[in-house]
Design an enzyme around this catalytic site. Structure first.
Site, PDB file in Angstrom:
ATOM      1  N   SER A 220       0.846  -1.188   0.000  1.00  0.00           N
ATOM      2  CA  SER A 220       0.000   0.000   0.000  1.00  0.00           C
ATOM      3  C   SER A 220       0.883   1.241   0.000  1.00  0.00           C
ATOM      4  CB  SER A 220      -0.908   0.005   1.242  1.00  0.00           C
ATOM      5  OG  SER A 220      -1.784  -1.090   1.238  1.00  0.00           O
ATOM      6  N   ALA A 223      -1.901   7.465  -0.748  1.00  0.00           N
ATOM      7  CA  ALA A 223      -2.663   8.148  -1.793  1.00  0.00           C
ATOM      8  C   ALA A 223      -2.177   7.813  -3.194  1.00  0.00           C
ATOM      9  CB  ALA A 223      -2.589   9.658  -1.572  1.00  0.00           C
ATOM     10  N   GLY A 225      -1.540   4.735  -4.403  1.00  0.00           N
ATOM     11  CA  GLY A 225      -2.094   3.504  -4.936  1.00  0.00           C
ATOM     12  C   GLY A 225      -1.492   2.274  -4.296  1.00  0.00           C
ATOM     13  N   ASP A 252      -6.427  -2.751   5.926  1.00  0.00           N
ATOM     14  CA  ASP A 252      -7.027  -4.038   6.263  1.00  0.00           C
ATOM     15  C   ASP A 252      -8.163  -4.366   5.300  1.00  0.00           C
ATOM     16  OD1 ASP A 252      -5.310  -3.990   8.516  1.00  0.00           O
ATOM     17  OD2 ASP A 252      -6.787  -2.810   9.615  1.00  0.00           O
TER      18      ASP A 252
END
Length: 315
Positions: A220, A223, A225, A252
């Protein structure tokens, strides 16, 4: 069925306050209680998607009983591991201007017998699981190698395992070749010991984790992606988000979306991105339901923008 393992769950109490003034009596304007922990959140997201999930977690004392009741109310099957110590209670103070102050308790210290019972409970519950998701920090009493042992036992039983943890516990588990690891950008940078400034830096770091043993890396990037790097290839996914309300539990939710969609390939990455994007547009730690998802807003490509500078670079 997706089985989740949360070694250090919590009862999360959130108080809404006008402002946080040290040394003063502060009157809350609102309060709520939620079951907490990364694996718990994955189960909540899976249940919100209408899929079956079983949550394995050590529970003790009155807070542990409340966690079990709250999960049961959300339709989540709980496989409790009784422990002598009380489940930790975490406190969050949410100010009117959006600033969130969190106080996380350390949690109980597990005994050797409780450690073994936790492993045995995972074994007993894993027969019907398509995936086992092990998430979060380790409580006192569990060495950093505990996750590595769990991965080894899971593979010996023929099951697939996704691991979302960080630091020494993540590094120790890599030697047992977890099927998926899911670091965020900070955890990825910590694991390789260098900063990440571009998407290409993140790809190289993910490849390094694969060289150390991870079969796939779902990363992750906030912002910017998400990345998926595996034997099948590498893909970059992103989504249009109208407004961010809360990023609590968004990672999660992404992992839940990834596993629900099979846990491999660009389709699973697209599901992860859709779930994460939906989660950040919901209040608090609310998990998205199918109607909250916007697959049309998601883009997944094998043409990775390696030179793109991260909006939130990690030093």
């Amino acid at each position: 069925m997706i089985l989740t393992v949360t070694p250090n769950p919590s009862l999360d109490r959130t108080y809404e306050v006008p402002s946080l003034d040290r040394g003063e009596v502060i009157r809350a304007t609102g309060e709520r209680m939620d079951p907490g922990g990364k694996g718990v959140n994955v189960s909540r997201a899976v249940a919100a998607a209408g899929q079956r999930t079983v949550a394995v977690l050590p529970l003790g004392g009155a807070p542990g009983a409340l966690v079990a009741d709250l999960l049961d109310a959300q339709g989540i099957e709980v496989a409790p591991v009784p422990v002598a110590g009380a489940t930790r209670s975490n406190i969050a103070l949410a100010e009117a201007d959006g600033v969130l102050t969190k106080i996380n308790a350390p949690g109980p210290e597990l005994s050797e017998a409780e450690r073994e019972l936790l492993l045995e409970t995972v074994r007993q519950q894993s027969g019907e699981a398509s995936w086992i998701a092990c998430c979060g920090s380790l409580p006192r009493g569990l060495a950093p190698s505990w996750y590595a042992e769990l991965v080894a036992r899971t593979h010996a039983a023929g099951a697939r395992i996704a691991l979302d943890t960080s630091g020494p516990a993540l590094l120790a588990a890599l030697r047992e070749r977890p099927d998926v690891v899911k670091p965020n950008a900070e955890e990825l940078a910590e694991a390789v010991g260098r900063p990440l400034a571009t998407v290409g830096d993140a790809v190289k770091a993910a490849e390094e984790l694969r060289e150390r043993g991870a079969r796939a890396v779902l990363a992750s990037l906030g912002a910017d992606g998400q990345l998926l790097v595996s034997d099948e290839g590498a893909w970059f996914g992103s989504a249009r988000v109208a407004a961010v309300r809360s990023n609590v539990g968004a990672g999660d939710s992404s992992l839940a979306g990834f596993l629900i969609a099979g846990g491999s390939g660009p389709e699973a990455l697209a599901s992860a991105v859709a779930h994460g994007a939906a989660a950040v547009q919901l209040p608090g730690s609310v998990m998205p339901e199918p109607g909250d998802l916007d697959p049309a807003a998601v883009t997944v490509t094998a043409d990775i923008p390696a030179d793109r500078v991260l909006k939130e670079p990690v030093s």
